[in-house]
Each structure stands twice: as C-alpha cells, then as structure tokens.
Design a protein around this motif. Sequence first.
Motif, short mmCIF file in Angstrom:
data_model
loop_
_atom_site.label_atom_id
_atom_site.label_comp_id
_atom_site.label_asym_id
_atom_site.label_seq_id
_atom_site.Cartn_x
_atom_site.Cartn_y
_atom_site.Cartn_z
N SER A 46 0.83 -1.20 0.00
CA SER A 46 0.00 0.00 0.00
C SER A 46 0.86 1.25 0.00
O SER A 46 0.50 2.27 -0.61
CB SER A 46 -0.93 0.00 1.22
N ALA A 49 1.94 1.91 -3.50
CA ALA A 49 0.81 2.44 -4.26
C ALA A 49 0.51 3.88 -3.86
O ALA A 49 0.14 4.71 -4.71
CB ALA A 49 -0.43 1.56 -4.05
N ALA A 50 0.66 4.18 -2.55
CA ALA A 50 0.37 5.53 -2.07
C ALA A 50 1.30 6.56 -2.70
O ALA A 50 0.86 7.66 -3.06
CB ALA A 50 0.49 5.57 -0.55
N ASP A 52 2.85 6.20 -5.62
CA ASP A 52 2.50 6.28 -7.04
C ASP A 52 1.24 7.13 -7.24
O ASP A 52 1.18 7.95 -8.17
CB ASP A 52 2.26 4.88 -7.61
N ASN A 53 0.26 6.95 -6.38
CA ASN A 53 -0.99 7.71 -6.49
C ASN A 53 -0.76 9.20 -6.24
O ASN A 53 -1.36 10.05 -6.91
CB ASN A 53 -2.03 7.16 -5.51
N ALA A 56 0.72 10.71 -9.21
CA ALA A 56 -0.32 10.90 -10.24
C ALA A 56 -1.12 12.17 -9.96
O ALA A 56 -1.47 12.91 -10.90
CB ALA A 56 -1.25 9.68 -10.27
N LEU A 57 -1.39 12.46 -8.68
CA LEU A 57 -2.10 13.69 -8.33
C LEU A 57 -1.27 14.92 -8.70
O LEU A 57 -1.80 15.93 -9.19
CB LEU A 57 -2.43 13.71 -6.84
N TYR A 134 -7.73 3.98 -2.66
CA TYR A 134 -6.78 4.91 -3.25
C TYR A 134 -5.88 5.49 -2.16
O TYR A 134 -5.98 6.67 -1.83
CB TYR A 134 -7.52 6.03 -3.99
N ALA A 136 -2.88 7.33 -0.60
CA ALA A 136 -2.07 8.40 -1.21
C ALA A 136 -1.18 9.03 -0.16
O ALA A 136 -1.63 9.34 0.95
CB ALA A 136 -2.98 9.46 -1.85
N TYR A 171 -1.16 7.29 5.00
CA TYR A 171 -1.50 7.36 3.57
C TYR A 171 -2.99 7.64 3.36
O TYR A 171 -3.56 7.31 2.32
CB TYR A 171 -1.10 6.05 2.89
N ASP A 223 -6.72 16.77 -2.93
CA ASP A 223 -7.26 16.11 -1.74
C ASP A 223 -8.37 16.94 -1.12
O ASP A 223 -9.39 16.42 -0.67
CB ASP A 223 -6.16 15.89 -0.69
#
Length: 274
Positions: A46, A49-50, A52-53, A56-57, A134, A136, A171, A223
């Motif tokens: 996670s 992924a956080a 990477d997310n 992306a933001l 998701y 982040a 995250y 956010d």
Amino acid sequence: MPPRASTLQARLFPQGYVDLGRQLLLFAAAYYAYRYTRGWVNTPESAAAAFDNARALIDVERALNVFIEPGVQALLAGNQWVLDAASWVYINAQTTVTLGCLVWIYLFRNKSFYFVRNMFLTAFFLALVGYVLYPAAPPRFFPEWGFHDTVEDFTNIPQDSVTIDALFNPYAAVPSMHVGFSLMIGWPLAILCKHRPVKIFWATYPLLVTFVIVVTANHFLADAFLGALTAGAGAIVALVLAQLRPVWAFRGDPEADDAVAVRVPSAATEPAAA
C-alpha cells in the motif's frame, strides 16, 4: 427533582441517557473502523501504491496549472509564526475542534445534531472506502518538490514515528477529511450560532483549514477538492434520511433551540431522535 436540576439534566441529556450512549457508540464505532482500515492498508504494498498515487495527483495538478502548493510553502518559509499557527490548527482541527463542536451542537442545538451526525458518519464511511481503494502519500513525503513538514518542526515528533503511525494512517490523504470535517462543522455552525462575528468565522473556517493543510504540506489541493465532494455526498444522504425521518432534519433556528433547552424533554411530546 428541583427545577434547576431538571434544567441541567435537560441540557446535559437533551434526549435522555440512552440517546447519549447511542451517539457515543456510533462515533466510537466510526473511530475503530478507521483504526481497522489503518491496519489494513498500512503495508509495504500500500505504501508503494500511495506514493504512485500521490505522484499521479501531482501530474494532474501540473497539467491543470494548479500545482501551487510548493510555492505557497516557499512564500511563507520565513514566517515561522504562521507555520507554527498552521501546524497547531492542523493538529487540533480533527480532534479538539471537531469533537468540541459536535458536543456543543448535541448539547445546545440538539434538534440539528442528528442531521450533522448522519452527514458525518456517511462522509466518514465514504472516506474510509477512499483510503482503502486509493491510498495516497501526503506532500510532506516529497521533499524533492520542495515540501517541508512543518508539523514535525512544531512538535519535534516525526509524523512517521511509531507512536503517530499507531494512531493515524499516514496514507489517508485522499480525500482530505480535514476539509470535509471543516465543511460539516463550519456550515452548520454558521447557521446555528447567533452572533454575526461567530457566524462569519465558521463560514470561513473551511477556507482556513484548506490553507492550513496546504501550508503544512499535509494535503494537495486535489485532496481538498475530493474532501469537499465527500462532505457534499454526506449532506445529500443526510437530506434523504431527513425526508424519511423528519426528526433528523436540520433545524436552523437557534432561538427555538434555546427555548426548548430550558425544559425537560417529554417522551410523550417529543419523538426519540435515535
């Protein structure tokens, strides 16, 4: 029971002891649901992924020309008192301020409390789904973009320390419930409070919190936007529930609440809010 004691009991327990216990259990369940999801998503997978997310933001904000967060921090870098004040607000907004306001609404504007409660619980549930689907990372984890953790400077406690990590999901940036909670507190209080300066403060409180989360490098503007949408979804659900159960409707008349508060609620004349 003496009249003064009856009035005090009516103020402290507007709908009786059982109702108070029910509200405490509901919010305790929400908190432990958050703790459960924190443990669920706080894994190496996670975390990857956080990050990477979050990148992306950043890419989305840059494409939209709204990636202003590093510039805001840089602009205020020499104003330590502003950064310290913002850090204090960030720490207290989700706990002391939000909980204190919920207690005040329950005690002094009880007829509106159940609408606010339903709005909060719905938005909180949606936020938990967001945190799971998701994860982040917050901006403070990206020093390469110029972000600096002002809360860590203010408290001298790293936000990724074992103690902090045991209580909060590092995250859980999307959606920003600092913004979501500020809207769900600020909007009702701007209506329910009687004095104009107080109304103005609560009406602008969400803007203050949005500034705080950016300047402390804890959230991106994206956010904040998603946090506002989450609060809006909570309000819509609360409105639907109020249609189904009118006792859960929002009552924006503080004078009427003050008049009701001076008498002991009667089960025969006032339906239970639940």
